[in-house]
Design an enzyme around this catalytic site. Sequence first.
Site, short mmCIF file in Angstrom:
data_model
loop_
_atom_site.label_atom_id
_atom_site.label_comp_id
_atom_site.label_asym_id
_atom_site.label_seq_id
_atom_site.Cartn_x
_atom_site.Cartn_y
_atom_site.Cartn_z
N LYS A 182 -3.97 27.55 -12.33
CA LYS A 182 -5.02 27.22 -11.37
C LYS A 182 -4.68 27.82 -10.00
CE LYS A 182 -6.73 23.13 -11.74
NZ LYS A 182 -6.93 21.67 -11.69
N SER A 214 -12.93 13.67 -21.21
CA SER A 214 -13.54 12.49 -20.59
C SER A 214 -14.83 12.90 -19.88
CB SER A 214 -12.56 11.80 -19.64
OG SER A 214 -12.01 12.72 -18.70
N GLY A 216 -15.39 16.04 -18.77
CA GLY A 216 -15.68 17.42 -19.15
C GLY A 216 -15.35 18.46 -18.10
#
Length: 285
Positions: A182, A214, A216
């Site tokens: 990330k 959960s 998404g």
Amino acid sequence: MDILAFQNAVDLVTELEKVGVVKQVEERVFPDGEVLIRLPETGPEVALVLRLYPSVNDNIIKLVLALDALSDIGVRKVVLLTPYFPYARQDRRFRTGEPISSKTILKLLANYPVFAIITLDLHKPYIAEYVPRITTRNIYPAVEFAERLKDVDIVLSPDFGSVYRAEAIAKILGVSYTYFEKYRDRDTGSITLVPRYDVNLKGKNVAIVDDILSTGGTLVDACKSARALGANKVYAAVTHCQLLRDAREKVRGCVDRLICTDSIPNEFAEVRTGPILRRELERLL
């Protein structure tokens, strides 16, 4: 071995009947929300099967009541079968004053004659080591997922923490795998996901694998990044599909196919947990 099943685990009973006699646990909810359970007559060794999700807190109370009752009547060995083990995401102390919730639940169960726990895909495998007295069989359904991903060219994890899942499926398929890193733009604050290694996704069919879906957000970010890098088809294989809030719509708008287990009942469940739990119980016995 007697197998005691709670009402929310009746769909697992057919498989478990191949191992032993299945008996139903009686349940009652009082007007004030308190619960009562009543156990059938049983022998000294018991397999206790229930789903702890949804209504996690209520189901944990039911489990503790059942374990206490089993202990009182002299049961010596309990094997707990639960497809999804709750509170596992709190696998370490993130801030001072917080509990390690996964360890808390295991320590609670260790007060009773719980010999083993059979579950699917703990958030982190090392959770099983928090209470060594309990044998924890943590099963990742890599084979079952791989059977449904035969046209995949590369398996991706949304982060480093889930890369071992990608590796397990990739090795079965004989394809490569990697994970996303990330990066945050310091000026705009926007986040970009980039594969850790220099891989070419252009025209490739990719599978993104993770343990929990959960809301998404993580899956959709990974999916968008794969498509931006030229992926042809994007599949997702997720063990525990909670699908909270608008996750269904977000995921449907990005992935070509979502494959889940039925550890949490959902419309994308292609992998049945009953046979997996039964096979592992047979091995344990």
